[in-house]
Design a protein around this motif. Structure first.
Motif, PDB file in Angstrom:
ATOM      1  N   ASP A   1      -7.559   5.026  -2.996  1.00  0.00           N
ATOM      2  CA  ASP A   1      -8.004   5.436  -1.667  1.00  0.00           C
ATOM      3  C   ASP A   1      -6.803   5.539  -0.740  1.00  0.00           C
ATOM      4  O   ASP A   1      -6.345   4.534  -0.196  1.00  0.00           O
ATOM      5  N   PRO A   2      -6.288   6.746  -0.514  1.00  0.00           N
ATOM      6  CA  PRO A   2      -5.095   6.886   0.334  1.00  0.00           C
ATOM      7  C   PRO A   2      -5.308   6.440   1.779  1.00  0.00           C
ATOM      8  O   PRO A   2      -4.359   6.097   2.462  1.00  0.00           O
ATOM      9  N   HIS A   3      -6.539   6.432   2.228  1.00  0.00           N
ATOM     10  CA  HIS A   3      -6.790   6.023   3.618  1.00  0.00           C
ATOM     11  C   HIS A   3      -6.517   4.544   3.847  1.00  0.00           C
ATOM     12  O   HIS A   3      -6.362   4.123   4.986  1.00  0.00           O
TER      13      HIS A   3
ATOM     14  N   GLY B   1      -3.365   4.013   5.898  1.00  0.00           N
ATOM     15  CA  GLY B   1      -3.553   4.127   7.349  1.00  0.00           C
ATOM     16  C   GLY B   1      -4.194   2.896   7.938  1.00  0.00           C
ATOM     17  O   GLY B   1      -3.824   2.442   9.036  1.00  0.00           O
ATOM     18  N   ILE B   2      -5.147   2.342   7.231  1.00  0.00           N
ATOM     19  CA  ILE B   2      -5.817   1.119   7.699  1.00  0.00           C
ATOM     20  C   ILE B   2      -4.826  -0.045   7.722  1.00  0.00           C
ATOM     21  O   ILE B   2      -4.760  -0.797   8.698  1.00  0.00           O
ATOM     22  N   ALA B   3      -4.028  -0.175   6.658  1.00  0.00           N
ATOM     23  CA  ALA B   3      -3.024  -1.246   6.610  1.00  0.00           C
ATOM     24  C   ALA B   3      -1.990  -1.059   7.718  1.00  0.00           C
ATOM     25  O   ALA B   3      -1.542  -2.034   8.332  1.00  0.00           O
ATOM     26  N   SER B   4      -1.643   0.181   7.999  1.00  0.00           N
ATOM     27  CA  SER B   4      -0.694   0.458   9.079  1.00  0.00           C
ATOM     28  C   SER B   4      -1.274   0.050  10.427  1.00  0.00           C
ATOM     29  O   SER B   4      -0.579  -0.544  11.259  1.00  0.00           O
ATOM     30  N   SER B   5      -2.543   0.352  10.651  1.00  0.00           N
ATOM     31  CA  SER B   5      -3.196  -0.030  11.909  1.00  0.00           C
ATOM     32  C   SER B   5      -3.283  -1.546  12.050  1.00  0.00           C
ATOM     33  O   SER B   5      -3.072  -2.091  13.132  1.00  0.00           O
TER      34      SER B   5
ATOM     35  N   ARG C   1       0.835  -1.214   0.000  1.00  0.00           N
ATOM     36  CA  ARG C   1       0.000   0.000   0.000  1.00  0.00           C
ATOM     37  C   ARG C   1       0.870   1.265   0.000  1.00  0.00           C
ATOM     38  O   ARG C   1       0.551   2.243  -0.671  1.00  0.00           O
ATOM     39  N   GLN C   2       1.970   1.258   0.747  1.00  0.00           N
ATOM     40  CA  GLN C   2       2.861   2.416   0.768  1.00  0.00           C
ATOM     41  C   GLN C   2       3.510   2.636  -0.599  1.00  0.00           C
ATOM     42  O   GLN C   2       3.641   3.774  -1.053  1.00  0.00           O
ATOM     43  N   TYR C   3       3.881   1.546  -1.252  1.00  0.00           N
ATOM     44  CA  TYR C   3       4.456   1.659  -2.597  1.00  0.00           C
ATOM     45  C   TYR C   3       3.425   2.235  -3.563  1.00  0.00           C
ATOM     46  O   TYR C   3       3.731   3.116  -4.363  1.00  0.00           O
ATOM     47  N   GLN C   4       2.195   1.717  -3.477  1.00  0.00           N
ATOM     48  CA  GLN C   4       1.137   2.210  -4.357  1.00  0.00           C
ATOM     49  C   GLN C   4       0.855   3.694  -4.112  1.00  0.00           C
ATOM     50  O   GLN C   4       0.611   4.444  -5.047  1.00  0.00           O
ATOM     51  N   LEU C   5       0.900   4.111  -2.849  1.00  0.00           N
ATOM     52  CA  LEU C   5       0.685   5.521  -2.528  1.00  0.00           C
ATOM     53  C   LEU C   5       1.822   6.376  -3.079  1.00  0.00           C
ATOM     54  O   LEU C   5       1.581   7.444  -3.657  1.00  0.00           O
ATOM     55  N   ALA C   6       3.047   5.908  -2.926  1.00  0.00           N
ATOM     56  CA  ALA C   6       4.205   6.677  -3.386  1.00  0.00           C
ATOM     57  C   ALA C   6       4.246   6.813  -4.903  1.00  0.00           C
ATOM     58  O   ALA C   6       4.715   7.824  -5.430  1.00  0.00           O
ATOM     59  N   THR C   7       3.743   5.803  -5.604  1.00  0.00           N
ATOM     60  CA  THR C   7       3.776   5.836  -7.067  1.00  0.00           C
ATOM     61  C   THR C   7       2.480   6.361  -7.674  1.00  0.00           C
ATOM     62  O   THR C   7       2.359   6.422  -8.889  1.00  0.00           O
ATOM     63  N   GLY C   8       1.521   6.701  -6.831  1.00  0.00           N
ATOM     64  CA  GLY C   8       0.257   7.263  -7.326  1.00  0.00           C
ATOM     65  C   GLY C   8      -0.692   6.234  -7.905  1.00  0.00           C
ATOM     66  O   GLY C   8      -1.603   6.584  -8.659  1.00  0.00           O
TER      67      GLY C   8
END
Length: 117
Positions: A80-82, A85-89, A69-76
């Motif tokens: 759903d960016p949230h 946070g859910i995966a982190s929790s 999820r972090q990789y997907q967020l970093a590469t756009g």
């Protein structure tokens, strides 16, 4: 399987083994141990071992999901960016559960070692 908004944590598959080991057979928490509930020898070891293996596997899978999820967020690539946070929790809860299991196991071991024969 469909994509869900919130992916639930994987439940432990061996909760029946946990209740059999603890001897809790009643909703009220009253101890009720019968011969069929008692796990002896190799079965007890494998039940204990499987609980920790599942907890470790759960930590690994949630950490992998978080990294993805972090990789997907970093590469756009994420919609759903949230979900990061859910995966982190989820990863944090899985790690907390593993640490709690380890702590309880060490406390039980230390208590057994204090018993004098």
């Amino acid at each position: 399987m469909e994509d869900r908004f919130i992916t639930p944590l994987q439940p432990l598959r061996s909760m029946a083994a946990v209740s059999a080991v603890s001897g809790l057979g009643n909703v009220n928490g009253e101890a009720r141990v019968t011969d069929s509930d008692t796990i002896k020898g190799q079965e007890g070891i494998s039940a204990f071992k499987s609980i920790f293996e599942e907890a470790i596997d759960n930590v690994r899978s949630t950490e992998d999901t978080l990294a993805k999820r972090q990789y997907q967020l970093a590469t756009g690539q994420i919609e759903d960016p949230h979900t990061v946070g859910i995966a982190s929790s989820e990863a944090q809860l899985a790690m907390d559960m593993l640490v709690s299991l380890r702590t309880k196991a060490l406390e039980a071991y230390n208590e057994i070692m204090r018993i004098s024969l």
